[in-house]
Design a protein around this motif. Sequence first.
Motif, PDB file in Angstrom:
ATOM      1  N   PHE A   5       0.862  -1.182   0.000  1.00  0.00           N
ATOM      2  CA  PHE A   5       0.000   0.000   0.000  1.00  0.00           C
ATOM      3  C   PHE A   5       0.899   1.233   0.000  1.00  0.00           C
ATOM      4  CE2 PHE A   5      -2.511  -3.383   1.944  1.00  0.00           C
ATOM      5  CZ  PHE A   5      -3.712  -3.284   1.251  1.00  0.00           C
ATOM      6  N   THR A   6       1.079   1.825  -1.156  1.00  0.00           N
ATOM      7  CA  THR A   6       1.967   2.985  -1.236  1.00  0.00           C
ATOM      8  C   THR A   6       1.271   4.280  -0.869  1.00  0.00           C
ATOM      9  OG1 THR A   6       1.476   3.204  -3.595  1.00  0.00           O
ATOM     10  CG2 THR A   6       3.423   1.902  -2.991  1.00  0.00           C
ATOM     11  N   SER A   7      -0.054   4.323  -1.056  1.00  0.00           N
ATOM     12  CA  SER A   7      -0.805   5.532  -0.697  1.00  0.00           C
ATOM     13  C   SER A   7      -2.111   5.139  -0.028  1.00  0.00           C
ATOM     14  CB  SER A   7      -1.080   6.381  -1.939  1.00  0.00           C
ATOM     15  OG  SER A   7      -1.817   5.640  -2.886  1.00  0.00           O
ATOM     16  N   VAL A   8      -2.436   5.893   1.005  1.00  0.00           N
ATOM     17  CA  VAL A   8      -3.596   5.587   1.839  1.00  0.00           C
ATOM     18  C   VAL A   8      -4.402   6.861   2.040  1.00  0.00           C
ATOM     19  CG1 VAL A   8      -4.328   4.770   4.130  1.00  0.00           C
ATOM     20  CG2 VAL A   8      -2.327   3.757   3.031  1.00  0.00           C
ATOM     21  N   ALA A   9      -5.713   6.719   2.146  1.00  0.00           N
ATOM     22  CA  ALA A   9      -6.565   7.867   2.480  1.00  0.00           C
ATOM     23  C   ALA A   9      -7.393   7.534   3.709  1.00  0.00           C
ATOM     24  CB  ALA A   9      -7.484   8.210   1.312  1.00  0.00           C
ATOM     25  N   VAL A  10      -7.642   8.554   4.515  1.00  0.00           N
ATOM     26  CA  VAL A  10      -8.521   8.424   5.674  1.00  0.00           C
ATOM     27  C   VAL A  10      -9.623   9.468   5.525  1.00  0.00           C
ATOM     28  CG1 VAL A  10      -8.733   8.558   8.186  1.00  0.00           C
ATOM     29  CG2 VAL A  10      -6.671   7.573   7.157  1.00  0.00           C
ATOM     30  N   VAL A  11     -10.870   9.024   5.615  1.00  0.00           N
ATOM     31  CA  VAL A  11     -12.024   9.905   5.466  1.00  0.00           C
ATOM     32  C   VAL A  11     -12.658  10.128   6.830  1.00  0.00           C
ATOM     33  CG1 VAL A  11     -14.272  10.232   4.373  1.00  0.00           C
ATOM     34  CG2 VAL A  11     -12.428   9.075   3.121  1.00  0.00           C
ATOM     35  N   SER A  34      -8.895  13.401   4.615  1.00  0.00           N
ATOM     36  CA  SER A  34     -10.055  14.068   4.013  1.00  0.00           C
ATOM     37  C   SER A  34     -11.168  14.279   5.024  1.00  0.00           C
ATOM     38  CB  SER A  34     -10.576  13.202   2.850  1.00  0.00           C
ATOM     39  OG  SER A  34     -11.849  13.629   2.425  1.00  0.00           O
ATOM     40  N   ASP A  35     -11.828  15.435   4.883  1.00  0.00           N
ATOM     41  CA  ASP A  35     -13.056  15.667   5.647  1.00  0.00           C
ATOM     42  C   ASP A  35     -13.988  16.537   4.822  1.00  0.00           C
ATOM     43  OD1 ASP A  35     -14.951  15.704   7.772  1.00  0.00           O
ATOM     44  OD2 ASP A  35     -13.306  15.542   9.211  1.00  0.00           O
ATOM     45  N   GLU A  38     -13.440  22.775   4.973  1.00  0.00           N
ATOM     46  CA  GLU A  38     -12.154  23.349   5.368  1.00  0.00           C
ATOM     47  C   GLU A  38     -12.018  23.402   6.886  1.00  0.00           C
ATOM     48  OE1 GLU A  38      -9.603  24.074   3.675  1.00  0.00           O
ATOM     49  OE2 GLU A  38     -10.220  24.372   1.598  1.00  0.00           O
ATOM     50  N   ASP A  39     -13.099  23.783   7.563  1.00  0.00           N
ATOM     51  CA  ASP A  39     -13.060  23.854   9.029  1.00  0.00           C
ATOM     52  C   ASP A  39     -12.782  22.489   9.647  1.00  0.00           C
ATOM     53  OD1 ASP A  39     -13.499  26.567   9.010  1.00  0.00           O
ATOM     54  OD2 ASP A  39     -15.643  26.431   9.476  1.00  0.00           O
ATOM     55  N   ALA A  40     -13.476  21.460   9.137  1.00  0.00           N
ATOM     56  CA  ALA A  40     -13.292  20.112   9.671  1.00  0.00           C
ATOM     57  C   ALA A  40     -11.871  19.628   9.412  1.00  0.00           C
ATOM     58  CB  ALA A  40     -14.305  19.162   9.044  1.00  0.00           C
ATOM     59  N   VAL A  41     -11.351  19.928   8.219  1.00  0.00           N
ATOM     60  CA  VAL A  41      -9.977  19.544   7.890  1.00  0.00           C
ATOM     61  C   VAL A  41      -8.992  20.237   8.832  1.00  0.00           C
ATOM     62  CG1 VAL A  41      -8.147  19.804   6.159  1.00  0.00           C
ATOM     63  CG2 VAL A  41     -10.393  18.931   5.483  1.00  0.00           C
ATOM     64  N   GLY A  78     -13.284  16.806   0.819  1.00  0.00           N
ATOM     65  CA  GLY A  78     -14.062  15.960  -0.078  1.00  0.00           C
ATOM     66  C   GLY A  78     -13.331  14.704  -0.500  1.00  0.00           C
ATOM     67  N   LEU A  79     -13.914  13.970  -1.465  1.00  0.00           N
ATOM     68  CA  LEU A  79     -13.424  12.655  -1.849  1.00  0.00           C
ATOM     69  C   LEU A  79     -12.801  12.599  -3.237  1.00  0.00           C
ATOM     70  CD1 LEU A  79     -16.476  10.518  -0.590  1.00  0.00           C
ATOM     71  CD2 LEU A  79     -14.429  11.181   0.690  1.00  0.00           C
ATOM     72  N   GLU A  80     -12.977  13.621  -4.026  1.00  0.00           N
ATOM     73  CA  GLU A  80     -12.592  13.543  -5.434  1.00  0.00           C
ATOM     74  C   GLU A  80     -11.106  13.257  -5.639  1.00  0.00           C
ATOM     75  OE1 GLU A  80     -14.490  13.390  -8.018  1.00  0.00           O
ATOM     76  OE2 GLU A  80     -16.331  13.676  -6.866  1.00  0.00           O
ATOM     77  N   ARG A  81     -10.266  13.677  -4.731  1.00  0.00           N
ATOM     78  CA  ARG A  81      -8.820  13.501  -4.917  1.00  0.00           C
ATOM     79  C   ARG A  81      -8.306  12.154  -4.411  1.00  0.00           C
ATOM     80  NH1 ARG A  81      -5.848  18.803  -2.856  1.00  0.00           N
ATOM     81  NH2 ARG A  81      -4.047  17.501  -3.427  1.00  0.00           N
TER      82      ARG A  81
END
Length: 595
Positions: A5-11, A34-35, A38-41, A78-81
């Motif tokens: 797993f070279t790249s991981v995302a956490v939502v 990701s959240d 902007e405030d949540a991030v 968001g999730l798009e990236r």
Amino acid sequence: MAREFTSVAVVGLGTMGAGIVEVFARYGHNVLASDISEDAVERGRQKIIGSTDRAVAKGKLTEADRDALLARINFVVGLERLDAVDLVIEAVPEQLELKQRIFAELDRVCKPEAILATNTSSLSVTEISVATGRPNQVVGLHFFNPAPVMKLVEVVRTVVTAPDVITDVEALCAQLGKTDVTISDRAGFIANALLFGYLNHAVQMLESRYATREDIDAAMKYGCGLPMGPLALMDLIGLDTAYEILDTMYRRGGRDRRHAPVPLIKQMVTAGLLGRKSGRGFYTYEKPGSPVIVADEQTPVADSASADAARGIAKVGVVGSGTMATGIVEVFAKAGYEVVSVTRGAEKSARVRAAIENSLNKGVARGKLSEPDRDAALARVTSSANLEDLADVDLVVEAVVEELSVKKALFANFDEICKPGVVLATTTSSLPVVEVAMATQRPADVVGLHFFNPAQVMPLVEIVETIRTSAETAATARAVTAALRKVGVSCTDRSGFIVNALLFPYLNDAVKMLEANYATADDIDHAMKLGCGYPMGPFELLDVVGLDVSLAITRELYLELREPGFAPAPLLEHLVTAGYLGRKTGRGFRDYTKR
């Protein structure tokens, strides 16, 4: 070979999500955090910065390592990236519809071979997975809070999760320095299924005013060695979160009444009393988010009138020759009391005295006791094989076999022998104290003093008042416990008192989990030790306590409370029948003869 797993995302960058991001970044993974806004991030970013700064301050992370860790995290809205990552872990609030919407969107955005994982602690991974077109690539990865510290991860497979997905995430857990336990998709998985039944039961105790919040928590901390009491733990988890987990487990788990949330929990959630995060739950805190408890209207205050009512105790009789009786004699003698140790013969008396001498000598060798103090303690102990020698004592502590008929006969003898005003105490761990008391003509003088084994070491004593125990007797029991430098907790006379009433249903639930082939004994033990901070797993503890003792206590609880969930697990019954009683026989849930 497991995939890399070279790249991981956490939502979701709440407490859990931020902690999971930190775990992956610590171990060299590039992480997209990701959240929803902007405030949540930004709140998530500050959580991670605060956590890593604390690690630097404690010497657990260098400044250079912290900076490198933070550089591996890319914060996005968001999730798009997330289209190019190999693994996504969702850590949003415990709401099925919300998670399903996120997984449907992840299915659209992420590359076809990406694994989608949920950190849910109680919801159905299967129901989440079917919101995607790739349910075979959906898995549960349940980290525990705080994720950077807690070593356990529950890997949850559904009936359609591909075997290679499980293999890959198990290897990943090892790379992250975590211990994984792999289980099927069942309400609460392992840790929460066992933990929240226990927490719910503790709230029920408080709701019924069986014991105070302080005494319930102290009982489990000092009687079982747990890192936190159940009510303080509920405040840490959050009462709203606890309610959602219990409600989900109740609905998903066959509507077991033990998981039906106690009404008090819902009432507190409705009133905004959510625990530490709101500044008030079962306890009141210095401010929202603070761990510092402050006094409130429920905080106990010293009762000088009660203390004044306590009778003077100078001489104590201890009846019994087992491990518990021997330890209690030593505890009283070291505390300065004259002690008459009554056994059923000179040989047993000699064994008791030899055991006390050996224990005191160990204390001297370890620097915990001086030689003069050892000699003085031994000089205070008088051995006897005659109950008549209890005629002039101020307190009698009975510590014989856990058989009601034996105890009742003994207390009838005390009634005839002992002087008026003597306090008569039983160390029973599960039998009704009132039945022992009613074998005498002085039930107002009878109280339970439940020491824990080994009495010389364990700090807790449960003080058990029957409906006939006088206020003066109860006050005396509390004063004596304090003089012994023990932590005394008070409760009324109900099977199991506080500790056993909370502990043994939890142990019984673990046996039922094993019996259902849901998980192995090793995995269940790992889950509770690494996920909940318990000093021993349930099967380790059962084998130490003795399966016969555990079965007897479980039966007593079931007979008195008539709660179907308390009925002894058939597997426990069968092992006892087969003579597999735990460490003392060489075999219980594990075989000790091969070690």
